[in-house]
Motif scaffolding. Structure first.
Motif, PDB file in Angstrom:
ATOM      1  N   SER A 119       0.822  -1.217   0.000  1.00 50.64           N
ATOM      2  CA  SER A 119       0.000   0.000   0.000  1.00 50.64           C
ATOM      3  C   SER A 119       0.854   1.265   0.000  1.00 50.64           C
ATOM      4  CB  SER A 119      -0.933  -0.001   1.213  1.00 50.64           C
ATOM      5  OG  SER A 119      -0.193   0.147   2.414  1.00 50.64           O
ATOM      6  N   LEU A 120       2.113   1.138   0.465  1.00 56.07           N
ATOM      7  CA  LEU A 120       3.028   2.281   0.457  1.00 56.07           C
ATOM      8  C   LEU A 120       3.746   2.441  -0.874  1.00 56.07           C
ATOM      9  CD1 LEU A 120       4.613   1.902   4.015  1.00 56.07           C
ATOM     10  CD2 LEU A 120       2.972   3.627   3.268  1.00 56.07           C
ATOM     11  N   GLY A 121       3.436   1.559  -1.813  1.00 53.49           N
ATOM     12  CA  GLY A 121       4.007   1.672  -3.153  1.00 53.49           C
ATOM     13  C   GLY A 121       5.154   0.730  -3.444  1.00 53.49           C
ATOM     14  N   MET A 122       5.507  -0.147  -2.495  1.00 54.05           N
ATOM     15  CA  MET A 122       6.580  -1.114  -2.745  1.00 54.05           C
ATOM     16  C   MET A 122       6.084  -2.219  -3.669  1.00 54.05           C
ATOM     17  SD  MET A 122       8.570  -1.798   0.845  1.00 54.05           S
ATOM     18  CE  MET A 122       9.360  -0.489   1.774  1.00 54.05           C
ATOM     19  N   SER A 123       6.967  -2.681  -4.540  1.00 54.02           N
ATOM     20  CA  SER A 123       6.636  -3.860  -5.332  1.00 54.02           C
ATOM     21  C   SER A 123       6.727  -5.083  -4.427  1.00 54.02           C
ATOM     22  CB  SER A 123       7.608  -4.010  -6.501  1.00 54.02           C
ATOM     23  OG  SER A 123       8.933  -4.211  -6.022  1.00 54.02           O
ATOM     24  N   GLN A 124       6.133  -6.183  -4.850  1.00 53.16           N
ATOM     25  CA  GLN A 124       6.151  -7.382  -3.997  1.00 53.16           C
ATOM     26  C   GLN A 124       7.566  -7.893  -3.763  1.00 53.16           C
ATOM     27  OE1 GLN A 124       3.148 -10.242  -4.779  1.00 53.16           O
ATOM     28  NE2 GLN A 124       4.023 -11.797  -3.458  1.00 53.16           N
ATOM     29  N   PRO A 125       8.447  -7.955  -4.812  1.00 54.53           N
ATOM     30  CA  PRO A 125       9.820  -8.398  -4.526  1.00 54.53           C
ATOM     31  C   PRO A 125      10.554  -7.482  -3.547  1.00 54.53           C
ATOM     32  CG  PRO A 125       9.345  -8.521  -6.881  1.00 54.53           C
ATOM     33  CD  PRO A 125       8.202  -7.797  -6.253  1.00 54.53           C
ATOM     34  N   LEU A 126      10.335  -6.154  -3.679  1.00 56.49           N
ATOM     35  CA  LEU A 126      11.008  -5.214  -2.780  1.00 56.49           C
ATOM     36  C   LEU A 126      10.481  -5.366  -1.356  1.00 56.49           C
ATOM     37  CD1 LEU A 126      12.990  -2.870  -2.489  1.00 56.49           C
ATOM     38  CD2 LEU A 126      11.100  -1.302  -2.991  1.00 56.49           C
ATOM     39  N   ALA A 127       9.167  -5.504  -1.213  1.00 53.80           N
ATOM     40  CA  ALA A 127       8.580  -5.697   0.116  1.00 53.80           C
ATOM     41  C   ALA A 127       9.045  -7.006   0.733  1.00 53.80           C
ATOM     42  CB  ALA A 127       7.058  -5.674   0.011  1.00 53.80           C
ATOM     43  N   MET A 128       9.169  -8.033  -0.090  1.00 57.51           N
ATOM     44  CA  MET A 128       9.649  -9.324   0.411  1.00 57.51           C
ATOM     45  C   MET A 128      11.092  -9.199   0.890  1.00 57.51           C
ATOM     46  SD  MET A 128       8.803 -12.516   0.913  1.00 57.51           S
ATOM     47  CE  MET A 128       7.349 -12.781  -0.120  1.00 57.51           C
ATOM     48  N   ARG A 129      11.900  -8.470   0.127  1.00 58.64           N
ATOM     49  CA  ARG A 129      13.322  -8.346   0.476  1.00 58.64           C
ATOM     50  C   ARG A 129      13.538  -7.463   1.686  1.00 58.64           C
ATOM     51  NH1 ARG A 129      17.283  -4.789  -1.357  1.00 58.64           N
ATOM     52  NH2 ARG A 129      15.889  -3.947  -2.941  1.00 58.64           N
ATOM     53  N   ARG A 130      12.779  -6.382   1.815  1.00 57.56           N
ATOM     54  CA  ARG A 130      13.020  -5.427   2.894  1.00 57.56           C
ATOM     55  C   ARG A 130      12.205  -5.695   4.159  1.00 57.56           C
ATOM     56  NH1 ARG A 130      13.460   0.656   0.188  1.00 57.56           N
ATOM     57  NH2 ARG A 130      15.372   0.285  -0.997  1.00 57.56           N
ATOM     58  N   ILE A 131      11.035  -6.271   4.005  1.00 56.07           N
ATOM     59  CA  ILE A 131      10.140  -6.419   5.150  1.00 56.07           C
ATOM     60  C   ILE A 131      10.068  -7.864   5.644  1.00 56.07           C
ATOM     61  CG2 ILE A 131       7.800  -6.039   6.013  1.00 56.07           C
ATOM     62  CD1 ILE A 131       9.273  -3.470   5.227  1.00 56.07           C
ATOM     63  N   VAL A 132       9.780  -8.793   4.723  1.00 58.14           N
ATOM     64  CA  VAL A 132       9.477 -10.170   5.135  1.00 58.14           C
ATOM     65  C   VAL A 132      10.745 -10.987   5.385  1.00 58.14           C
ATOM     66  CG1 VAL A 132       8.338 -12.320   4.467  1.00 58.14           C
ATOM     67  CG2 VAL A 132       7.268 -10.121   3.939  1.00 58.14           C
ATOM     68  N   LEU A 133      11.660 -10.982   4.430  1.00 55.26           N
ATOM     69  CA  LEU A 133      12.828 -11.863   4.535  1.00 55.26           C
ATOM     70  C   LEU A 133      13.710 -11.578   5.753  1.00 55.26           C
ATOM     71  CD1 LEU A 133      13.991 -12.438   0.849  1.00 55.26           C
ATOM     72  CD2 LEU A 133      12.773 -13.991   2.376  1.00 55.26           C
ATOM     73  N   PRO A 134      13.982 -10.313   6.113  1.00 62.14           N
ATOM     74  CA  PRO A 134      14.791 -10.096   7.328  1.00 62.14           C
ATOM     75  C   PRO A 134      14.164 -10.709   8.579  1.00 62.14           C
ATOM     76  CG  PRO A 134      14.685  -8.080   6.028  1.00 62.14           C
ATOM     77  CD  PRO A 134      13.713  -9.040   5.408  1.00 62.14           C
ATOM     78  N   GLN A 135      12.837 -10.570   8.720  1.00 57.60           N
ATOM     79  CA  GLN A 135      12.155 -11.160   9.875  1.00 57.60           C
ATOM     80  C   GLN A 135      12.151 -12.686   9.792  1.00 57.60           C
ATOM     81  OE1 GLN A 135       8.483  -8.938  11.222  1.00 57.60           O
ATOM     82  NE2 GLN A 135       8.683  -8.072   9.167  1.00 57.60           N
ATOM     83  N   ALA A 136      11.916 -13.195   8.581  1.00 61.25           N
ATOM     84  CA  ALA A 136      11.889 -14.649   8.398  1.00 61.25           C
ATOM     85  C   ALA A 136      13.257 -15.257   8.684  1.00 61.25           C
ATOM     86  CB  ALA A 136      11.451 -14.989   6.975  1.00 61.25           C
TER      87      ALA A 136
END
Length: 233
Positions: A119-136
């Protein structure tokens, strides 16, 4: 003790080779595992099928067979050295388990975070790399550390294609000194020492990435300093 002293140099070289093999194979396995974790999470049925087939075949066949296929079976197509045959086999083998580790850790992250990033304008790969993967990745560290230890012990199987890793060196020494039991105990102690070092390192890594624990320690330290200051006053 005399076996330990007489074989120290040989086993030290073999230990370094074992560590090199384990590190390289774990890096390969992590890359393979991450790719197939995404395949398992994909909505594309073909990728799901490929990932399920890979995981089923690798987990359903012995590692020694996989090493033999890479070292002997593919020699008519491409020739691998002992090291790379072992490293690739260990990497492909551990990749099947690491894929499930990554899949589980990615799925454990709240989907709302990914939706908020989109919703903030990130693409799914970028959101996955910056948001999801570090936590995972942080959540997967204990399981990855365990897999690293398993890979270290599984690396002993490369001795059966002629590599002088820790177990291979142990077999050679036992055959020459005719003290099999004592030699194998020394080899076991080397493996135990490596496992303890890795366990300690993984624990330290967990602690350094545990933000909540760090905040608690800082809070306790601040309270302790405040108590000391009040006593002085």
């Amino acid at each position: 003790m005399h076996i330990f002293l007489n074989t120290f140099h040989v086993f030290l070289v073999a230990t370094l080779l074992t560590l090199k093999l384990t590190i390289v194979s774990t890096i390969l396995g992590s890359g393979i595992g991450l790719i197939f974790a995404f395949f398992r999470l994909s909505r594309i049925k073909a990728l799901n099928y490929i990932a399920n087939l890979y995981i089923t075949v690798i987990r359903g066949t012995p590692l020694i067979v996989q090493i033999a296929i890479l070292y002997f079976g593919l020699s008519s197509i491409i020739t691998f050295s002992q090291f790379w045959a072992g490293a690739l086999a260990l990497g492909v083998h551990s990749g099947a388990y690491i894929a499930e580790i990554f899949r589980g850790s990615i799925q454990s992250i709240d989907k709302g975070q990914l939706e908020a990033a989109r919703s903030l304008g990130m693409s799914q790969p970028l959101a996955m790399r910056r948001i999801v993967l570090p936590q995972a990745f942080k959540m997967a560290i204990p399981a990855l550390g365990n897999q690293f230890i398993i890979g270290l012990k599984d690396s002993s199987l490369v001795a059966y294609v002629g590599m002088q890793d820790l177990w291979g060196a142990g077999l050679s020494e036992a055959a020459s000194n005719f003290e099999q039991m004592n030699t194998y105990i020394v080899v076991g102690l080397y493996y135990l020492a490596l496992v303890l070092i890795i366990t300690f390192g993984v624990k330290k890594l967990e602690d350094s990435l545990d933000v909540s624990r760090g905040k608690k320690r800082k809070l306790r330290k601040n309270k302790s300093n405040a108590s000391l200051e009040s006593i002085k006053l």
